[in-house]
Design a protein around this motif. Sequence first.
Motif, PDB file in Angstrom:
ATOM      1  N   ASN A 282       3.140   0.990   1.359  1.00  0.00           N
ATOM      2  CA  ASN A 282       3.052  -0.442   1.639  1.00  0.00           C
ATOM      3  C   ASN A 282       1.905  -0.749   2.593  1.00  0.00           C
ATOM      4  O   ASN A 282       1.539   0.061   3.423  1.00  0.00           O
TER       5      ASN A 282
ATOM      6  N   GLY B  64       0.669  -3.822   5.485  1.00  0.00           N
ATOM      7  CA  GLY B  64       1.399  -4.639   6.437  1.00  0.00           C
ATOM      8  C   GLY B  64       0.737  -4.651   7.791  1.00  0.00           C
ATOM      9  O   GLY B  64      -0.347  -4.094   7.986  1.00  0.00           O
TER      10      GLY B  64
ATOM     11  N   SER C 231       5.892  -5.768   6.370  1.00  0.00           N
ATOM     12  CA  SER C 231       5.145  -5.133   5.289  1.00  0.00           C
ATOM     13  C   SER C 231       4.868  -6.110   4.161  1.00  0.00           C
ATOM     14  O   SER C 231       5.588  -7.089   3.967  1.00  0.00           O
ATOM     15  N   CYS C 232       3.794  -5.822   3.448  1.00  0.00           N
ATOM     16  CA  CYS C 232       3.419  -6.598   2.264  1.00  0.00           C
ATOM     17  C   CYS C 232       2.890  -5.621   1.216  1.00  0.00           C
ATOM     18  O   CYS C 232       2.882  -4.413   1.451  1.00  0.00           O
TER      19      CYS C 232
ATOM     20  N   TYR D 253      -0.241 -15.136   6.325  1.00  0.00           N
ATOM     21  CA  TYR D 253       0.594 -13.956   6.527  1.00  0.00           C
ATOM     22  C   TYR D 253       0.556 -13.513   7.984  1.00  0.00           C
ATOM     23  O   TYR D 253       1.594 -13.221   8.594  1.00  0.00           O
TER      24      TYR D 253
ATOM     25  N   ILE E  54       7.668 -15.620   1.125  1.00  0.00           N
ATOM     26  CA  ILE E  54       7.297 -14.815  -0.042  1.00  0.00           C
ATOM     27  C   ILE E  54       6.846 -15.726  -1.183  1.00  0.00           C
ATOM     28  O   ILE E  54       5.859 -15.458  -1.877  1.00  0.00           O
TER      29      ILE E  54
ATOM     30  N   MET F 246       7.576  -9.190   0.697  1.00  0.00           N
ATOM     31  CA  MET F 246       7.420  -8.792   2.095  1.00  0.00           C
ATOM     32  C   MET F 246       8.764  -8.315   2.627  1.00  0.00           C
ATOM     33  O   MET F 246       9.825  -8.739   2.158  1.00  0.00           O
TER      34      MET F 246
END
Length: 266
Positions: free
Chosen positions: A58, A60, A78-79, A90, A126, A133
């Motif tokens: 991930n 983030g 996290s993204c 974000y 999201i 996320m």
Amino acid sequence: MANFTAQDVKKLREATSAGMLDCKKALIAADGDFDTAVDNLRKAGIAKAGKKADREANEGLAHAITDGPKKGALVLVSCETDFVAKNATYQAYVAEVAEKALATAGNGDVTAALNAAEEENLKAKIAVIGENMKIPKAVSWESAGAVSSYIHAAGKVGVLVDVEGDFDDELLKSLGMHIAAFRPLYLNAEEVPAADLERERAIFADKAAGKPAEIAEKIIQGSIQKWYKEVCLVQQGWIMDDKVAIEKKFPNLKINRFARLAAGTN
């Protein structure tokens, strides 16, 4: 045929620094079990010692916030892509999550409470941002001494540390840098969970197999002590003077706890 994918091979390679072919063979031998494959690579001397390999790929950001010298919070959000991690919307949300973590009741891990309170808002973010996320980790601390934060690589790594005793701002900054760079897993040997110690002991015992029992035990004990110096913060060589352990370099500094959050590892 073992049940695993090319992504599993890639993940194992990233976790162990072993070659692709070695990783594939290890997964075959382990019948696709990831942790067993990691242990087998380490026993063979192919993998680097490290955190139990449950790492996700991930992206983030980590974000820290303090409220005076004695209170602070650190979160990881996290993204899916680095593109989103660099997005202003974000980033603003990550800072918002850190503020909420600081306000969350508790003095320790507040991940569950924060996720419960943030569930609907996270879903809304999201929908706006267009990527999945998560909030995999959040801590909020109050200290009898001081809470200090350090952010590395534009938020890819975040550190929070709780200390008492003799310290100044420069020492706290260096301590944050040390934790970010050296990735300790535990504060000291006493805090190593019994299951983790037994796992390492089994690996060292396998390497000492075939030796006389007394010699094998000395090898195992020596390997454990060396491992402590790699993974326990206070026993690590200080970032500014790696010949001296932190606990020897700063005998009047008491480190109560630390947290290190990094994109892709939590």
